[in-house]
Enzyme design. Structure first.
Site, PDB file in Angstrom:
ATOM      1  N   CYS A 118       0.808  -1.219   0.000  1.00 16.72           N
ATOM      2  CA  CYS A 118       0.000   0.000   0.000  1.00 16.72           C
ATOM      3  C   CYS A 118       0.844   1.273   0.000  1.00 16.72           C
ATOM      4  CB  CYS A 118      -0.948   0.002   1.195  1.00 16.72           C
ATOM      5  SG  CYS A 118      -2.038  -1.445   1.237  1.00 16.72           S
ATOM      6  N   HIS A 250      -3.567   7.101   2.123  1.00 13.22           N
ATOM      7  CA  HIS A 250      -3.943   5.759   1.694  1.00 13.22           C
ATOM      8  C   HIS A 250      -5.344   5.468   2.205  1.00 13.22           C
ATOM      9  CE1 HIS A 250      -4.116   1.560   0.989  1.00 13.22           C
ATOM     10  NE2 HIS A 250      -3.891   1.202   2.232  1.00 13.22           N
ATOM     11  N   ASN A 280     -10.150  -0.254  -0.402  1.00 13.20           N
ATOM     12  CA  ASN A 280      -8.684  -0.204  -0.326  1.00 13.20           C
ATOM     13  C   ASN A 280      -8.114  -0.755  -1.625  1.00 13.20           C
ATOM     14  OD1 ASN A 280      -5.956  -0.590   0.195  1.00 13.20           O
ATOM     15  ND2 ASN A 280      -6.263  -1.430   2.240  1.00 13.20           N
TER      16      ASN A 280
END
Length: 323
Positions: A118, A250, A280
């Site tokens: 990520c 994020h 996500n």
């Protein structure tokens, strides 16, 4: 506070891409033991996009790249560096960045993938910034792209509801001035490998594997690490958190975003949030959110942005950017 004029990597264009299929929580609940209420309460996620037939990490990356190049108003052949951040490449090798390069009609430029899950886009952007500052590159295409749906265990409701597919891209060009990447800081701590990982790989199981996560422990580390690195990068840029116009984080979980903002004393309205619609998307989430906020007019030229992310590894990082 004034910032010294220097050769900097300036964002001149952004772009993004999503798969054709949007999946709501209600649709997921028909095949997974979950509900819209359960997902929204714990994560803030309402929909996500899932790649279908013919849609891969490289096809999404290429579409996002084309949109960023168009926004920058340049020809693809002006690009001399492509860095693609992904944990879900099309193939074990060669790098998916080279597939994007060919699709864009670029015969020769530096092209490679970065794998920091990520945090991958922050890692990739920092590498590109360093190469631009040193003169090793002048026009960089930095992409975050993922098809995480293909490494999910669809019987594990604690993970499969959290992720989606997509891509985001930026064009960075060398310019003399006060705009651009002002400072970036990256970190990693491999002791936490088993908190967020994939249980397979070419060298171990000879399979792709599935994503595994211990969510509560990841949440705790995320809030602490993200608040710390954001302060660190602002100190490195010689700026205060009160100077920040927008945080582009994020997009893992709405509760992480809210908790991080509270820890830093930042107003919630200064945080760009797209986790509700995209879920996500790992390395794609920061550039996706950035593109959304630039195109809808919230982020304007001259604004001070802080991009930040944390992912498996653990890896984490932040960048302060004068847009």
């Amino acid at each position: 506070m004034t910032v010294e004029t220097a050769r900097r990597a300036v964002i001149t264009g952004t772009g993004s891409a999503l798969p054709r299929r949007q999946v709501t929580n209600a649709e997921l609940a028909r095949t997974v033991d979950t509900s819209d209420e359960w997902i929204v309460e714990r994560t803030g996620i309402r929909t996500r996009y899932i790649a279908g037939e013919g849609e891969t990490t490289s096809t999404l990356a290429t579409e996002a790249a084309r949109n960023a190049i168009a926004a920058a108003g340049i020809a693809a052949t002006e690009i001399d560096l492509i860095i693609l951040a992904t944990a879900t490449p099309d193939q074990t090798f060669p790098a998916s960045a080279t597939i994007v390069q060919t699709a864009l009609g670029i015969d020769d430029c530096v092209s490679f993938d970065v794998q920091a899950v990520c945090s991958g886009f922050l890692y990739a952007m920092t590498v590109a910034d360093s190469m631009i500052r040193s003169g090793a590159a002048s026009t960089a295409l930095v992409i975050g792209a993922e098809t995480f749906s293909r490494i999910l265990d669809w019987e594990d409701r604690t993970t499969c509801v959290l992720f989606g597919d997509g891509a985001g891209a930026v064009v960075l060009r060398a310019e003399e001035g006060t705009r651009g990447v002002l400072a970036a800081r990256l970190h990693a701590d491999g002791r936490h490998n088993q908190l967020l990982y994939v249980d397979g790989g070419p060298s171990t199981t000879q399979t792709v594997g599935k994503l595994r996560m211990r969510g509560q422990e990841v949440f705790r580390h995320a809030v602490t690490n993200l608040a710390s690195v954001l302060r660190e990068v602002m100190d490195a840029a010689g700026l205060a958190t009160s100077d920040i116009d927008w945080v582009v984080p994020h997009q893992a979980n709405r509760r992480i975003l809210d908790a991080t903002a509270r820890k830093l004393g930042l107003p919630a309205e200064s945080v760009i949030v797209t986790v509700d619609r995209h879920a996500n998307t790992s390395a794609a989430s920061v550039p996706l959110a950035l593109d959304v906020a630039i195109r809808d007019g919230r982020i304007k030229r001259g604004d001070l942005l802080v991009l930040e992310a944390m992912g498996g590894g653990f890896t984490w990082g932040a960048a302060a950017i004068r847009y």
